[in-house]
Design an enzyme around this catalytic site. Structure first.
Site, PDB file in Angstrom:
ATOM      1  N   GLY A   9      39.942  39.234  46.642  1.00 52.59           N
ATOM      2  CA  GLY A   9      40.871  39.748  45.927  1.00 52.59           C
ATOM      3  C   GLY A   9      42.510  40.130  46.398  1.00 52.59           C
ATOM      4  N   ALA A  10      42.576  40.645  47.835  1.00 56.60           N
ATOM      5  CA  ALA A  10      43.281  40.839  48.319  1.00 56.60           C
ATOM      6  C   ALA A  10      44.175  41.015  48.804  1.00 56.60           C
ATOM      7  CB  ALA A  10      42.831  42.007  49.756  1.00 56.60           C
ATOM      8  N   ARG A  12      46.837  40.047  47.328  1.00 53.50           N
ATOM      9  CA  ARG A  12      48.435  40.602  46.425  1.00 53.50           C
ATOM     10  C   ARG A  12      48.011  41.530  45.661  1.00 53.50           C
ATOM     11  NH1 ARG A  12      47.294  35.722  45.806  1.00 53.50           N
ATOM     12  NH2 ARG A  12      49.215  34.613  46.807  1.00 53.50           N
ATOM     13  N   ASP A  59      35.745  31.716  48.762  1.00 51.68           N
ATOM     14  CA  ASP A  59      34.704  31.883  46.781  1.00 51.68           C
ATOM     15  C   ASP A  59      34.133  32.666  46.103  1.00 51.68           C
ATOM     16  OD1 ASP A  59      35.109  31.764  44.740  1.00 51.68           O
ATOM     17  OD2 ASP A  59      34.655  29.095  45.017  1.00 51.68           O
ATOM     18  N   VAL A  60      34.357  33.743  45.820  1.00 47.67           N
ATOM     19  CA  VAL A  60      33.324  34.946  45.770  1.00 47.67           C
ATOM     20  C   VAL A  60      32.112  34.543  44.986  1.00 47.67           C
ATOM     21  CG1 VAL A  60      34.755  36.955  46.792  1.00 47.67           C
ATOM     22  CG2 VAL A  60      34.448  35.818  44.580  1.00 47.67           C
ATOM     23  N   TYR A 150      37.051  37.232  29.633  1.00 47.87           N
ATOM     24  CA  TYR A 150      38.210  38.623  30.702  1.00 47.87           C
ATOM     25  C   TYR A 150      36.746  39.934  30.818  1.00 47.87           C
ATOM     26  CZ  TYR A 150      40.365  41.569  33.587  1.00 47.87           C
ATOM     27  OH  TYR A 150      41.630  41.682  34.375  1.00 47.87           O
ATOM     28  N   ALA A 153      33.422  39.766  30.727  1.00 47.75           N
ATOM     29  CA  ALA A 153      33.139  40.252  32.379  1.00 47.75           C
ATOM     30  C   ALA A 153      33.456  41.213  33.145  1.00 47.75           C
ATOM     31  CB  ALA A 153      33.592  38.991  33.184  1.00 47.75           C
ATOM     32  N   LYS A 154      34.504  41.700  32.147  1.00 42.70           N
ATOM     33  CA  LYS A 154      34.722  43.687  32.697  1.00 42.70           C
ATOM     34  C   LYS A 154      33.578  44.515  32.346  1.00 42.70           C
ATOM     35  CE  LYS A 154      38.743  42.902  34.962  1.00 42.70           C
ATOM     36  NZ  LYS A 154      37.773  42.815  36.583  1.00 42.70           N
TER      37      LYS A 154
END
Length: 249
Positions: A9-10, A12, A59-60, A150, A153-154
């Site tokens: 996700g690098a 931005r 796509d991770v 979210y 997931a976190k």
């Protein structure tokens, strides 16, 4: 000794700031993003500043894509011994309005992605007898209205962090998590727009609730990632560090 760091996700925001900081620290940096062009553009900025970097598209959440990109990174920059799992998306909604697709998408990128990337990179770390994995969690792991997917997931990332720290510690690999609070990024700007609030007004309102009196910047997160990725953090593992301008955990 030159080491290779991978940041997902690098293209931005926090990811780009972390990648730039690690390049300044002397790492060869692989910037991985779903948007390969944007990842390469961010990498070119690092190169222009004197660093060594390259962008990669993947796509991770896709097992085959992860295997492919780690192979490409190893061939072009060297085997990765630092991994920053930052890739993420938001699909906010209240529970009764949240679709299964929105749940699965968020879980896929954040949690499945971190699992797949960690699994793909840990072999090189174990072989080297040294490694650093840094997972990007969030203060939302403590619960946040409209973010069941979210937040879950976190929180899951925090559990993954602690488990991998136990499993990989004997191989010289530390695993930690950073949980940012309010950070001024494009993702936050989009949230403000969705709420019909100006970005500056949105940030000012948030700053009033933060003990240090300001919102965070991507570089604030990058500074902590730099420490956790470095030699000096070798006795720090399985921790969640809240970068939120005040106590959260």
């Amino acid at each position: 000794m030159s080491r290779t760091a991978v940041v997902t996700g690098a293209a931005r925001g926090i990811g780009a700031a972390v990648a730039a900081r690690l390049a300044t620290d002397g790492y060869a940096v692989a910037l991985v993003d779903l948007d390969a062009g944007a990842a390469q553009a961010a990498a070119e900025q690092i190169v222009a500043a004197g660093g060594r970097a390259r962008g990669f598209g993947a796509d991770v959440a896709d097992e085959q894509a992860v295997a492919r990109v780690v192979e490409e990174i190893t061939a072009e920059l060297g085997a990765p011994t630092v991994l920053v799992n930052n890739a993420g998306i938001i699909r906010d909604n209240l529970l009764f309005r949240m679709s299964v697709e929105d749940w699965d998408a968020v879980m896929g990128v954040h949690l499945r992605g971190a699992f797949l990337m960690s699994r793909a990179c840990q072999g090189a770390m174990r072989e080297a007898g040294w490694g650093r994995i840094v997972n990007l969690s969030s203060t939302s792991a403590l619960g946040n209205r409209g973010q069941a997917n979210y937040s879950a997931a976190k929180a899951g990332l925090q559990g993954l962090t602690k488990t991998l720290a136990i499993e990989l510690g004997r191989f010289g690999v530390t695993v930690n998590a950073i949980a940012p609070g309010f950070i001024a990024t494009d993702m936050v700007r989009a949230t403000a727009e969705r709420m019909g609030v100006g970005f500056e007004e949105f940030c000012a309102g948030a700053a009033e609730q933060i003990p240090v009196g300001r919102v965070g910047q991507p570089e604030d997160v990058a500074a902590v990632a730099s420490f956790l990725a470095g030699e000096g953090s070798g006795y720090v593992s399985g921790q969640v560090i809240y970068v939120a301008g005040g106590p959260k955990a």
